[in-house]
Scaffold this motif. Sequence first.
Motif, PDB file in Angstrom:
ATOM      1  N   MET A 283       0.842  -1.180   0.000  1.00  0.00           N
ATOM      2  CA  MET A 283       0.000   0.000   0.000  1.00  0.00           C
ATOM      3  C   MET A 283       0.890   1.247   0.000  1.00  0.00           C
ATOM      4  SD  MET A 283      -2.589   1.150   3.048  1.00  0.00           S
ATOM      5  CE  MET A 283      -1.662   2.209   4.135  1.00  0.00           C
ATOM      6  N   GLU A 284       0.637   2.159  -0.940  1.00  0.00           N
ATOM      7  CA  GLU A 284       1.371   3.413  -0.988  1.00  0.00           C
ATOM      8  C   GLU A 284       0.601   4.459  -0.187  1.00  0.00           C
ATOM      9  OE1 GLU A 284       1.795   6.480  -4.447  1.00  0.00           O
ATOM     10  OE2 GLU A 284       3.346   4.951  -4.689  1.00  0.00           O
ATOM     11  N   ALA A 285       1.335   5.270   0.563  1.00  0.00           N
ATOM     12  CA  ALA A 285       0.690   6.327   1.339  1.00  0.00           C
ATOM     13  C   ALA A 285       1.596   7.545   1.377  1.00  0.00           C
ATOM     14  CB  ALA A 285       0.379   5.851   2.750  1.00  0.00           C
ATOM     15  N   GLN A 286       0.982   8.700   1.321  1.00  0.00           N
ATOM     16  CA  GLN A 286       1.691   9.959   1.438  1.00  0.00           C
ATOM     17  C   GLN A 286       1.173  10.678   2.682  1.00  0.00           C
ATOM     18  OE1 GLN A 286       2.517  10.837  -3.197  1.00  0.00           O
ATOM     19  NE2 GLN A 286       0.434  11.072  -2.531  1.00  0.00           N
ATOM     20  N   LEU A 287       2.043  11.465   3.286  1.00  0.00           N
ATOM     21  CA  LEU A 287       1.708  12.167   4.515  1.00  0.00           C
ATOM     22  C   LEU A 287       2.073  13.632   4.371  1.00  0.00           C
ATOM     23  CD1 LEU A 287       0.872  11.945   7.573  1.00  0.00           C
ATOM     24  CD2 LEU A 287       3.315  11.614   8.040  1.00  0.00           C
ATOM     25  N   PHE A 288       1.122  14.516   4.691  1.00  0.00           N
ATOM     26  CA  PHE A 288       1.375  15.954   4.752  1.00  0.00           C
ATOM     27  C   PHE A 288       1.656  16.313   6.203  1.00  0.00           C
ATOM     28  CE2 PHE A 288      -0.035  20.279   5.623  1.00  0.00           C
ATOM     29  CZ  PHE A 288       0.631  21.000   4.653  1.00  0.00           C
ATOM     30  N   VAL A 289       2.827  16.898   6.464  1.00  0.00           N
ATOM     31  CA  VAL A 289       3.191  17.314   7.817  1.00  0.00           C
ATOM     32  C   VAL A 289       3.371  18.826   7.836  1.00  0.00           C
ATOM     33  CG1 VAL A 289       4.207  15.090   8.419  1.00  0.00           C
ATOM     34  CG2 VAL A 289       5.664  16.874   7.481  1.00  0.00           C
ATOM     35  N   TYR A 290       3.040  19.438   8.965  1.00  0.00           N
ATOM     36  CA  TYR A 290       3.041  20.897   9.060  1.00  0.00           C
ATOM     37  C   TYR A 290       3.663  21.401  10.355  1.00  0.00           C
ATOM     38  CZ  TYR A 290      -0.947  19.620  11.910  1.00  0.00           C
ATOM     39  OH  TYR A 290      -1.756  19.039  12.852  1.00  0.00           O
ATOM     40  N   GLY A 291       4.181  20.498  11.190  1.00  0.00           N
ATOM     41  CA  GLY A 291       4.669  20.909  12.504  1.00  0.00           C
ATOM     42  C   GLY A 291       5.931  20.187  12.897  1.00  0.00           C
ATOM     43  N   THR A 292       5.862  19.469  14.008  1.00  0.00           N
ATOM     44  CA  THR A 292       7.049  18.881  14.619  1.00  0.00           C
ATOM     45  C   THR A 292       7.601  17.683  13.851  1.00  0.00           C
ATOM     46  OG1 THR A 292       5.747  17.482  16.104  1.00  0.00           O
ATOM     47  CG2 THR A 292       6.362  19.686  16.900  1.00  0.00           C
ATOM     48  N   LEU A 293       6.959  17.264  12.772  1.00  0.00           N
ATOM     49  CA  LEU A 293       7.469  16.169  11.942  1.00  0.00           C
ATOM     50  C   LEU A 293       8.209  16.662  10.697  1.00  0.00           C
ATOM     51  CD1 LEU A 293       4.393  13.754  12.091  1.00  0.00           C
ATOM     52  CD2 LEU A 293       6.554  13.553  13.331  1.00  0.00           C
ATOM     53  N   MET A 294       8.304  17.984  10.529  1.00  0.00           N
ATOM     54  CA  MET A 294       8.898  18.542   9.317  1.00  0.00           C
ATOM     55  C   MET A 294      10.420  18.475   9.310  1.00  0.00           C
ATOM     56  SD  MET A 294       6.514  21.933   8.841  1.00  0.00           S
ATOM     57  CE  MET A 294       7.334  22.462   7.363  1.00  0.00           C
ATOM     58  N   ILE A 295      10.983  18.413   8.098  1.00  0.00           N
ATOM     59  CA  ILE A 295      12.416  18.633   7.921  1.00  0.00           C
ATOM     60  C   ILE A 295      12.684  20.061   8.387  1.00  0.00           C
ATOM     61  CG2 ILE A 295      14.241  18.971   6.209  1.00  0.00           C
ATOM     62  CD1 ILE A 295      12.926  16.747   4.547  1.00  0.00           C
ATOM     63  N   GLY A 296      13.683  20.235   9.209  1.00  0.00           N
ATOM     64  CA  GLY A 296      13.979  21.539   9.787  1.00  0.00           C
ATOM     65  C   GLY A 296      13.622  21.598  11.256  1.00  0.00           C
ATOM     66  N   VAL A 297      12.907  20.581  11.741  1.00  0.00           N
ATOM     67  CA  VAL A 297      12.579  20.451  13.160  1.00  0.00           C
ATOM     68  C   VAL A 297      13.318  19.218  13.659  1.00  0.00           C
ATOM     69  CG1 VAL A 297      10.752  20.087  14.853  1.00  0.00           C
ATOM     70  CG2 VAL A 297      10.314  21.515  12.844  1.00  0.00           C
ATOM     71  N   GLU A 298      14.135  19.383  14.668  1.00  0.00           N
ATOM     72  CA  GLU A 298      14.972  18.281  15.147  1.00  0.00           C
ATOM     73  C   GLU A 298      14.278  17.491  16.256  1.00  0.00           C
ATOM     74  OE1 GLU A 298      17.699  17.384  13.561  1.00  0.00           O
ATOM     75  OE2 GLU A 298      17.326  19.058  12.198  1.00  0.00           O
ATOM     76  N   SER A 299      13.148  16.895  15.926  1.00  0.00           N
ATOM     77  CA  SER A 299      12.447  16.053  16.894  1.00  0.00           C
ATOM     78  C   SER A 299      12.754  14.582  16.611  1.00  0.00           C
ATOM     79  CB  SER A 299      10.935  16.291  16.838  1.00  0.00           C
ATOM     80  OG  SER A 299      10.375  15.722  15.668  1.00  0.00           O
ATOM     81  N   ARG A 300      12.583  13.778  17.628  1.00  0.00           N
ATOM     82  CA  ARG A 300      12.811  12.329  17.496  1.00  0.00           C
ATOM     83  C   ARG A 300      11.907  11.732  16.416  1.00  0.00           C
ATOM     84  NH1 ARG A 300       9.887   8.468  19.820  1.00  0.00           N
ATOM     85  NH2 ARG A 300       8.844   9.963  21.158  1.00  0.00           N
ATOM     86  N   MET A 301      10.638  12.116  16.400  1.00  0.00           N
ATOM     87  CA  MET A 301       9.697  11.547  15.438  1.00  0.00           C
ATOM     88  C   MET A 301       9.942  12.065  14.027  1.00  0.00           C
ATOM     89  SD  MET A 301       8.048   9.186  16.868  1.00  0.00           S
ATOM     90  CE  MET A 301       6.818   8.857  15.626  1.00  0.00           C
ATOM     91  N   ALA A 302      10.419  13.290  13.892  1.00  0.00           N
ATOM     92  CA  ALA A 302      10.788  13.787  12.561  1.00  0.00           C
ATOM     93  C   ALA A 302      11.921  12.938  11.997  1.00  0.00           C
ATOM     94  CB  ALA A 302      11.186  15.255  12.621  1.00  0.00           C
TER      95      ALA A 302
END
Length: 146
Positions: free
Chosen positions: A1-20
């Motif tokens: 199954m192919e899936a795409q995800l739109f992220v706008y916060g703490t998951l973005m490139i440029g945010v140094e979070s564990r989940m990103a």
Amino acid sequence: MEAQLFVYGTLMIGVESRMAGLLKRNSTWLGSAYISGELYDLGRYPGAQWIPGHSNKVYGQVFLLEDPDFLMPYLDEYEGIDPQFPEAGEYVRKLVTAVLEDHGQTVDAWLYHYNFPTDQLVRIESGRYLDYYRQKPAHLEFIRTG
């Protein structure tokens, strides 16, 4: 199954979070994008609401998930989605239309849509979390520890 995800916060490139980091290691970045809607400051992180046809935009990024069956449960848990009651949480996962900024191409992508009333929240008027969070100590702390 192919899936795409739109992220706008703490998951973005440029945010140094564990989940990103987890998202980056398990997906392919397709580009900067936007959706129609509103972006809000929830105190320590953002929440977006997709509003089809709305004049305001929420800016983010779209990723192609390499193994959605592996990754989505981790992302759902991070976003507080209870598999037993997915419609009752702070966020619900919705399939939305995102526009890739480089070519104007539309793509269907999952979005973690803020599920609660917004009338008491501060709206992030620019729609751009990357420009917003660096001036917010509570956001920086959440990203560092979350």
